[in-house]
Design a protein around this motif. Structure first.
Motif, PDB file in Angstrom:
ATOM      1  N   PRO A  97      57.303 -36.572  89.075  1.00  0.00           N
ATOM      2  CA  PRO A  97      58.542 -35.792  89.193  1.00  0.00           C
ATOM      3  C   PRO A  97      58.514 -34.482  88.407  1.00  0.00           C
ATOM      4  O   PRO A  97      59.473 -33.714  88.452  1.00  0.00           O
ATOM      5  N   GLY A  98      57.471 -34.252  87.664  1.00  0.00           N
ATOM      6  CA  GLY A  98      57.349 -33.016  86.892  1.00  0.00           C
ATOM      7  C   GLY A  98      55.959 -32.936  86.285  1.00  0.00           C
ATOM      8  O   GLY A  98      55.189 -33.903  86.324  1.00  0.00           O
ATOM      9  N   PRO A  99      55.607 -31.795  85.707  1.00  0.00           N
ATOM     10  CA  PRO A  99      54.284 -31.652  85.088  1.00  0.00           C
ATOM     11  C   PRO A  99      54.218 -32.393  83.749  1.00  0.00           C
ATOM     12  O   PRO A  99      55.231 -32.561  83.073  1.00  0.00           O
ATOM     13  N   ILE A 134      62.063 -37.293  81.535  1.00  0.00           N
ATOM     14  CA  ILE A 134      61.797 -35.873  81.699  1.00  0.00           C
ATOM     15  C   ILE A 134      62.330 -35.183  80.455  1.00  0.00           C
ATOM     16  O   ILE A 134      63.531 -35.244  80.156  1.00  0.00           O
ATOM     17  N   HIS A 135      61.451 -34.558  79.706  1.00  0.00           N
ATOM     18  CA  HIS A 135      61.890 -33.872  78.487  1.00  0.00           C
ATOM     19  C   HIS A 135      61.472 -32.413  78.543  1.00  0.00           C
ATOM     20  O   HIS A 135      60.283 -32.090  78.642  1.00  0.00           O
ATOM     21  N   ASP A 136      62.482 -31.548  78.461  1.00  0.00           N
ATOM     22  CA  ASP A 136      62.236 -30.106  78.494  1.00  0.00           C
ATOM     23  C   ASP A 136      61.405 -29.707  79.717  1.00  0.00           C
ATOM     24  O   ASP A 136      60.533 -28.833  79.641  1.00  0.00           O
ATOM     25  N   GLY A 137      61.632 -30.415  80.818  1.00  0.00           N
ATOM     26  CA  GLY A 137      60.917 -30.126  82.060  1.00  0.00           C
ATOM     27  C   GLY A 137      59.598 -30.851  82.206  1.00  0.00           C
ATOM     28  O   GLY A 137      58.982 -30.820  83.286  1.00  0.00           O
ATOM     29  N   TYR A 138      59.155 -31.553  81.150  1.00  0.00           N
ATOM     30  CA  TYR A 138      57.867 -32.247  81.197  1.00  0.00           C
ATOM     31  C   TYR A 138      58.077 -33.726  81.528  1.00  0.00           C
ATOM     32  O   TYR A 138      59.027 -34.362  81.067  1.00  0.00           O
TER      33      TYR A 138
END
Length: 516
Positions: A36-38, A379-383
């Motif tokens: 779901p994100g990098p 998901i933390h700070d987009g990561y």
């Protein structure tokens, strides 16, 4: 006779390593899914093996320091998140503590050696809460620790006597005293002055734990399936080591517990953590197990912290004589010369208090902390932080981060004192014992207040009566090296220093309490 050579071991590890990496790679190709994100940024890994070559085997905190505020690496399918930022650690591990308070399974220390029942290693759940509740009730605040002030003071006076008699055995005296304090509190046991078997046993258990839980020290922590290999198999020497260390641990956990129970049957048991929890009889096997391991967890959480910090104190006083003189001047002004400092003096000794804080900052007792485990995807700070990731806060860097501490390489207690309108710098205790719900005030790290009290009284009494300085050998002054040893709990490299009574009055004070 078959001889197992280093080459045999290397080939075995290589074959195991190759097999598992191929299996991991193939499995990933089958079940691969879109994230779901990098992931957070990190060093580029290799095909199949990921970042296994980037994972340091010794003093990992130094390698981690070269990375960013939040770094992701992957070792054979296991995600590891390294944090170098206090802000990020608080945002993740404190603000989202329900996600970040679990413990990973540590194959060597936890499963094979048996530390999995001790509070620092327990997963967040019922057993953890049971132990934490019992420990918090007894030593969960400074006020609760006041009950044991006399024990701390008596054992520290004995410490001064030992140091006076044999100053070249400083480290042994510190260990002896730390164990003596904990065993008095947990089991009502008074250690023998010399060659106490429990002191030797406790020291071996502590050393074994530090080695067993050091990141990257044992291949089984990277390749958990190796735990199933028979002990006789080539390259499985770690299994034999684990068996020996497990026996030592079980002896340290069970022997003092049995000592208390036997004394209670004979109606001669002194008041202690264990006797208080067992009194009334009719204790179930489960409750007995919780009490036994809770008492041991106090030792596990408090003694090694004390040993490392007090030894670091003597190293710092050897290297920074001006700081020592300032603390001694404050103690002399407040306490005088006709008695030793006591806990009643603590609030009147701000510089000495600041000195203790600077010792905890200067020597990171747990350089990489205890790893936490992520309970659910986040998901933390987009990561993207996957479920099951290991989260390792680089406490060593946080305590030496110039963004938090001015001139961090400088040993400066005054950084923790308000002066000329300038606020004190960040309390090291907010990070040096870790982050998250496990370390929150209502779920205190086991032994924190016990260690705090032991470190403070050792500092105040030692500086009241001793001058600590560099040794001179063959006319040459020897400057100790500042070199923390590897391990989950780090200690200063052994060093030499000169420890002498400050005066005839100081000598009389030490000898006055020789019979305590």
């Amino acid at each position: 006779m078959l001889t197992i050579t280093n080459l045999n071991v290397a080939w075995l590890e290589l074959l195991c390593f190759g097999g598992v990496t191929v299996a991991v790679y193939l499995a990933k190709q089958v079940v691969i899914k879109k994230n779901p994100g990098p992931y957070p940024p990190g060093p580029r890994g290799w095909p199949l093996i990921g970042n296994i070559l980037d994972m340091p085997r010794s003093k990992p905190w130094l390698t981690f320091t070269e990375w960013g505020d939040i770094t992701h690496i992957e070792v054979l399918g296991r995600h590891i998140i390294v944090l170098n930022s206090v802000k990020t650690a608080i945002e993740m591990m404190d603000s989202k503590s329900t996600l970040y308070s679990d413990r990973p399974v540590l194959p060597m220390a936890g499963e094979l050696v048996g530390w999995k029942y001790s509070l620092p290693f327990l997963p967040y759940g019922r057993s953890f809460r049971q132990q934490r509740k019992k420990i918090h009730r007894v030593i969960g605040s400074r006020a609760a620790m006041d009950v044991y002030n006399e024990t701390e003071e008596v054992e520290t006076r004995r410490f001064l006597k030992r140091v006076l008699a044999k100053p070249d055995q400083l480290q042994d005296h510190i260990r002896h005293t730390a164990v003596a304090v904990v065993l008095r509190i947990t089991h009502g046991y008074e250690v023998q002055e010399n060659n106490d078997p429990w002191v030797d046993l406790a020291n071996r258990v502590t050393e074994n734990c530090s080695q067993a839980s050091a990141p990257g020290a044992f291949m089984v922590d990277i390749l958990p399936f190796l735990a199933k290999v028979p002990a006789w198999f080539p390259g499985a020497g770690f299994k034999r080591i684990a068996r020996e260390w497990r026996g030592t641990l079980e002896q340290m956990v069970s022997t003092p517990h049995k000592f208390v129970k036997d004394q209670m049957v004979a109606d001669i048991a002194p008041v202690s953590f264990t006797s208080n929890l067992l009194k009334g009889g009719d204790v179930s096997a489960e409750e007995d197990h919780v009490v036994k391991w809770s008492a041991f967890s106090i030792y596990a959480g408090g003694s090694d912290t004390t040993i490392s910090a007090v030894y670091s104190l003597f190293l710092a006083m050897t290297l920074f004589p001006d700081v020592q003189k300032k603390a001694q001047a404050e103690i002399d002004a407040v306490v005088g010369h006709d008695r030793l400092p006591s806990f009643a003096d603590r609030d009147s000794l701000p510089y000495t208090n600041a000195l203790v804080k600077e010792v905890l900052r200067w020597n990171a007792i747990f350089p990489t902390g205890f790893p936490h485990c992520v309970a659910e995807d986040d998901i933390h700070d987009g990561y993207y932080i996957p479920k099951g990731s290991l989260v390792m806060p680089n406490l060593w860097f946080m305590l030496n981060d110039p963004r938090t501490y001015a001139n961090p390489s400088q040993f400066n207690p005054e950084r923790f004192l308000a002066k000329d309108g300038k606020e004190p710098e960040t309390e090291p205790s907010t990070m040096c014992f870790g982050f998250g719900r496990r370390q929150a005030q209502n779920c205190i790290c086991p032994g924190l207040h016990l260690a705090d009290a032991s470190i403070w009284i050792s500092t105040a009494m030692s500086l009241a009566v001793f001058d600590i300085s560099k040794v001179v050998e063959n006319g040459v002054e020897i400057t100790p090296e500042v070199d923390p040893l590897p391990g989950i709990a780090s200690h200063p490299k052994p060093f030499k220093c000169s420890i002498k009574p400050r005066s005839a009055t100081a000598l009389a004070l030490i000898e006055q309490h020789a019979n305590y």
